[in-house]
Design a protein around this motif. Structure first.
Motif, PDB file in Angstrom:
ATOM      1  N   ARG A 166       0.841  -1.204   0.000  1.00  0.00           N
ATOM      2  CA  ARG A 166       0.000   0.000   0.000  1.00  0.00           C
ATOM      3  C   ARG A 166       0.875   1.252   0.000  1.00  0.00           C
ATOM      4  O   ARG A 166       1.940   1.264   0.612  1.00  0.00           O
ATOM      5  CB  ARG A 166      -0.932   0.008   1.209  1.00  0.00           C
ATOM      6  CG  ARG A 166      -2.088  -0.987   1.105  1.00  0.00           C
ATOM      7  CD  ARG A 166      -3.006  -0.848   2.312  1.00  0.00           C
ATOM      8  NE  ARG A 166      -2.329  -1.214   3.555  1.00  0.00           N
ATOM      9  CZ  ARG A 166      -2.757  -0.863   4.771  1.00  0.00           C
ATOM     10  NH1 ARG A 166      -3.852  -0.089   4.898  1.00  0.00           N
ATOM     11  NH2 ARG A 166      -2.099  -1.258   5.847  1.00  0.00           N
ATOM     12  N   VAL A 167       0.394   2.280  -0.693  1.00  0.00           N
ATOM     13  CA  VAL A 167       1.156   3.522  -0.833  1.00  0.00           C
ATOM     14  C   VAL A 167       0.333   4.676  -0.279  1.00  0.00           C
ATOM     15  O   VAL A 167      -0.855   4.806  -0.590  1.00  0.00           O
ATOM     16  CB  VAL A 167       1.515   3.789  -2.310  1.00  0.00           C
ATOM     17  CG1 VAL A 167       2.299   5.093  -2.444  1.00  0.00           C
ATOM     18  CG2 VAL A 167       2.319   2.624  -2.891  1.00  0.00           C
ATOM     19  N   PHE A 168       0.969   5.501   0.542  1.00  0.00           N
ATOM     20  CA  PHE A 168       0.306   6.657   1.141  1.00  0.00           C
ATOM     21  C   PHE A 168       1.134   7.920   0.894  1.00  0.00           C
ATOM     22  O   PHE A 168       2.358   7.895   1.007  1.00  0.00           O
ATOM     23  CB  PHE A 168       0.138   6.464   2.653  1.00  0.00           C
ATOM     24  CG  PHE A 168      -0.852   5.390   3.029  1.00  0.00           C
ATOM     25  CD1 PHE A 168      -2.178   5.703   3.262  1.00  0.00           C
ATOM     26  CD2 PHE A 168      -0.444   4.067   3.126  1.00  0.00           C
ATOM     27  CE1 PHE A 168      -3.096   4.722   3.599  1.00  0.00           C
ATOM     28  CE2 PHE A 168      -1.349   3.072   3.461  1.00  0.00           C
ATOM     29  CZ  PHE A 168      -2.685   3.390   3.700  1.00  0.00           C
ATOM     30  N   ASP A 169       0.425   9.001   0.563  1.00  0.00           N
ATOM     31  CA  ASP A 169       1.082  10.300   0.523  1.00  0.00           C
ATOM     32  C   ASP A 169       1.273  10.799   1.946  1.00  0.00           C
ATOM     33  O   ASP A 169       0.569  10.371   2.871  1.00  0.00           O
ATOM     34  CB  ASP A 169       0.231  11.305  -0.257  1.00  0.00           C
ATOM     35  CG  ASP A 169       0.211  11.017  -1.743  1.00  0.00           C
ATOM     36  OD1 ASP A 169       1.030  10.183  -2.203  1.00  0.00           O
ATOM     37  OD2 ASP A 169      -0.634  11.602  -2.454  1.00  0.00           O
ATOM     38  N   GLY A 170       2.236  11.718   2.103  1.00  0.00           N
ATOM     39  CA  GLY A 170       2.460  12.244   3.436  1.00  0.00           C
ATOM     40  C   GLY A 170       3.412  13.422   3.431  1.00  0.00           C
ATOM     41  O   GLY A 170       3.868  13.884   2.376  1.00  0.00           O
ATOM     42  N   ALA A 171       3.695  13.909   4.618  1.00  0.00           N
ATOM     43  CA  ALA A 171       4.700  14.949   4.839  1.00  0.00           C
ATOM     44  C   ALA A 171       5.652  14.425   5.897  1.00  0.00           C
ATOM     45  O   ALA A 171       5.246  13.703   6.811  1.00  0.00           O
ATOM     46  CB  ALA A 171       4.048  16.248   5.298  1.00  0.00           C
TER      47      ALA A 171
ATOM     48  N   THR B 196       0.281  24.828  13.743  1.00  0.00           N
ATOM     49  CA  THR B 196      -0.242  25.658  12.645  1.00  0.00           C
ATOM     50  C   THR B 196       0.623  25.497  11.398  1.00  0.00           C
ATOM     51  O   THR B 196       0.104  25.346  10.273  1.00  0.00           O
ATOM     52  CB  THR B 196      -0.281  27.141  13.064  1.00  0.00           C
ATOM     53  OG1 THR B 196      -1.156  27.298  14.171  1.00  0.00           O
ATOM     54  CG2 THR B 196      -0.755  28.024  11.913  1.00  0.00           C
ATOM     55  N   GLN B 197       1.950  25.494  11.589  1.00  0.00           N
ATOM     56  CA  GLN B 197       2.858  25.321  10.457  1.00  0.00           C
ATOM     57  C   GLN B 197       2.742  23.914   9.880  1.00  0.00           C
ATOM     58  O   GLN B 197       2.795  23.731   8.651  1.00  0.00           O
ATOM     59  CB  GLN B 197       4.299  25.600  10.880  1.00  0.00           C
ATOM     60  CG  GLN B 197       5.306  25.487   9.749  1.00  0.00           C
ATOM     61  CD  GLN B 197       5.040  26.465   8.625  1.00  0.00           C
ATOM     62  OE1 GLN B 197       4.992  27.680   8.849  1.00  0.00           O
ATOM     63  NE2 GLN B 197       4.845  25.958   7.409  1.00  0.00           N
ATOM     64  N   MET B 198       2.590  22.912  10.748  1.00  0.00           N
ATOM     65  CA  MET B 198       2.469  21.535  10.260  1.00  0.00           C
ATOM     66  C   MET B 198       1.213  21.361   9.414  1.00  0.00           C
ATOM     67  O   MET B 198       1.230  20.658   8.398  1.00  0.00           O
ATOM     68  CB  MET B 198       2.475  20.561  11.443  1.00  0.00           C
ATOM     69  CG  MET B 198       3.839  20.459  12.118  1.00  0.00           C
ATOM     70  SD  MET B 198       3.836  19.431  13.607  1.00  0.00           S
ATOM     71  CE  MET B 198       3.677  17.794  12.912  1.00  0.00           C
ATOM     72  N   ALA B 199       0.123  22.007   9.809  1.00  0.00           N
ATOM     73  CA  ALA B 199      -1.099  21.935   9.000  1.00  0.00           C
ATOM     74  C   ALA B 199      -0.860  22.555   7.624  1.00  0.00           C
ATOM     75  O   ALA B 199      -1.306  21.999   6.590  1.00  0.00           O
ATOM     76  CB  ALA B 199      -2.239  22.657   9.721  1.00  0.00           C
ATOM     77  N   ALA B 200      -0.148  23.677   7.587  1.00  0.00           N
ATOM     78  CA  ALA B 200       0.170  24.319   6.307  1.00  0.00           C
ATOM     79  C   ALA B 200       1.094  23.435   5.472  1.00  0.00           C
ATOM     80  O   ALA B 200       0.924  23.328   4.245  1.00  0.00           O
ATOM     81  CB  ALA B 200       0.823  25.682   6.549  1.00  0.00           C
ATOM     82  N   ASP B 201       2.054  22.787   6.134  1.00  0.00           N
ATOM     83  CA  ASP B 201       2.970  21.885   5.418  1.00  0.00           C
ATOM     84  C   ASP B 201       2.202  20.729   4.785  1.00  0.00           C
ATOM     85  O   ASP B 201       2.459  20.353   3.628  1.00  0.00           O
ATOM     86  CB  ASP B 201       4.025  21.322   6.374  1.00  0.00           C
ATOM     87  CG  ASP B 201       4.997  22.384   6.871  1.00  0.00           C
ATOM     88  OD1 ASP B 201       5.156  23.414   6.184  1.00  0.00           O
ATOM     89  OD2 ASP B 201       5.597  22.164   7.938  1.00  0.00           O
ATOM     90  N   CYS B 202       1.262  20.168   5.533  1.00  0.00           N
ATOM     91  CA  CYS B 202       0.496  19.039   5.007  1.00  0.00           C
ATOM     92  C   CYS B 202      -0.371  19.456   3.825  1.00  0.00           C
ATOM     93  O   CYS B 202      -0.491  18.727   2.829  1.00  0.00           O
ATOM     94  CB  CYS B 202      -0.365  18.419   6.114  1.00  0.00           C
ATOM     95  SG  CYS B 202       0.590  17.524   7.363  1.00  0.00           S
ATOM     96  N   ASP B 203      -0.975  20.644   3.912  1.00  0.00           N
ATOM     97  CA  ASP B 203      -1.772  21.147   2.787  1.00  0.00           C
ATOM     98  C   ASP B 203      -0.895  21.316   1.545  1.00  0.00           C
ATOM     99  O   ASP B 203      -1.295  20.938   0.426  1.00  0.00           O
ATOM    100  CB  ASP B 203      -2.414  22.492   3.152  1.00  0.00           C
ATOM    101  CG  ASP B 203      -3.543  22.351   4.160  1.00  0.00           C
ATOM    102  OD1 ASP B 203      -4.022  21.213   4.347  1.00  0.00           O
ATOM    103  OD2 ASP B 203      -3.919  23.369   4.772  1.00  0.00           O
ATOM    104  N   LYS B 204       0.296  21.876   1.741  1.00  0.00           N
ATOM    105  CA  LYS B 204       1.198  22.085   0.608  1.00  0.00           C
ATOM    106  C   LYS B 204       1.654  20.751   0.033  1.00  0.00           C
ATOM    107  O   LYS B 204       1.733  20.580  -1.196  1.00  0.00           O
ATOM    108  CB  LYS B 204       2.413  22.903   1.068  1.00  0.00           C
ATOM    109  CG  LYS B 204       3.399  23.238  -0.035  1.00  0.00           C
ATOM    110  CD  LYS B 204       2.794  24.156  -1.081  1.00  0.00           C
ATOM    111  CE  LYS B 204       3.833  24.614  -2.088  1.00  0.00           C
ATOM    112  NZ  LYS B 204       3.240  25.432  -3.173  1.00  0.00           N
TER     113      LYS B 204
END
Length: 313
Positions: free
Chosen positions: A239-244, A298-306
């Motif tokens: 299985r393959v998952f996208d991530g940060a 807050t930065q981690m949420a932005a990183d995940c969106d990007k």
């Protein structure tokens, strides 16, 4: 697709009889980049045309690690990864020559006669144009061809490969990764640079702030630029998952600890003990220290969106 076990042979064992008489691609092949693929492709092509097996022979540890043990980590693949890539390229097996004091002291002539012909029973050998071998790197492709003519070993050389006018080399790939340019490295590798490692128990700080990560030791791999990456993670079951992922020393936490910590999107489950592949697809930003957990999350949420945006392209 689930990882399959390729054939990897150690030079301390007798070579299986069906693999003797092979056409051998010989080199370090650490990155298994476009240039390495051209050498292996020539060996496979010749082997199939002549009805012979195709072997890829490499060295471990890398000679640089043997001669200069304090050299910073520079590996682009593990032997297991290399064996899989070799099989995908059509070769029958990866043969690993253990690079030790005895091999380092062996003359170029002895390497050809005792290793390639005596031990492997090679019918032919294919190398890159800059390949050197033997004590003090005294052997080159011209000597290999001359020795081969005397000993009945055909020798073939593949020139350097260029992409968009740039010579493809492990050096340029390492430079791109150290500069935080994983997409440039991927062009030369023909795939993203991928770190494989076992998921270890960590301090579970990510879980406490809503971003549970898989902690992976960087092992002997080259250290790319520290920072936040968009990643693609392959689990043992395929299985393959996208991530940060954070790759570095986590400056917001004490004590600093060098780790690769991917957070997998849309995944729930236990990964402890699994060996996973983390492909570095895009570099998002350098590591930064945050004064509060709120600023960090807050930065981690932005990183995940990007990361989601980049990986969706």
């Amino acid at each position: 697709m689930e990882r399959q076990g390729p054939i990897r042979l150690d030079d301390s064992e007798a070579l299986p009889e069906p693999l003797r008489g092979a056409i051998v691609a010989l080199g370090n092949f650490d990155g298994f980049h476009l240039g390495h693929q051209a050498v292996v492709g020539r060996a496979v092509e010749r082997a199939r045309a002549e009805g012979r097996p195709a072997l890829v022979a490499t060295f471990d540890p890398h000679p640089m690690r043997f001669f200069k043990p304090d050299t910073p980590w520079f590996r682009l693949t593990t032997l297991d990864q290399r064996a899989e890539l070799v099989r995908q390229a059509g070769a029958d097996a990866l043969l690993v020559f253990h690079f030790d004091a005895a091999l380092a002291a062996e003359s170029a002539e002895a390497f050809v006669t005792s290793r390639l012909i005596g031990q492997v029973g090679a019918a032919g050998v294919v190398t890159g144009a800059d390949f050197t071998f033997g004590k003090g790197r005294s052997g080159d492709v011209a000597m290999l061809a001359a020795l081969g003519r005397d000993l009945g070993l055909s020798a073939d050389t593949v020139g350097a490969v260029a992409l968009d006018g740039e010579k493809v080399s492990s050096t340029s790939i390492r430079s791109a990764l150290r500069q935080g340019r994983p997409r440039d490295a991927a062009r030369l590798l023909t795939r993203p640079f991928t770190i494989r490692g076992e998921v270890r128990h960590g301090d579970k700080l990510g879980r406490e702030i809503g971003y549970p990560t898989a902690n992976v030791d960087l092992g002997n791999y080259l250290r790319p630029a520290y920072g936040i990456y968009a990643v693609r993670v392959t689990l043992e079951d395929g299985r393959v998952f996208d991530g940060a992922a954070n790759l570095g020393i986590r400056p917001s936490f004490d004590p600093p600890k060098e780790l690769l910590e991917p957070y997998l999107f849309d995944f729930s489950g236990d990964l402890y003990g699994q060996v996973i592949d983390v492909a570095l697809v895009d570099f998002l930003r350098p590591e930064a220290k945050f004064d509060t957990l709120e600023a960090l999350t807050t930065q981690m949420a932005a990183d995940c969106d990007k990361a989601r945006e980049l990986l969706a392209r």
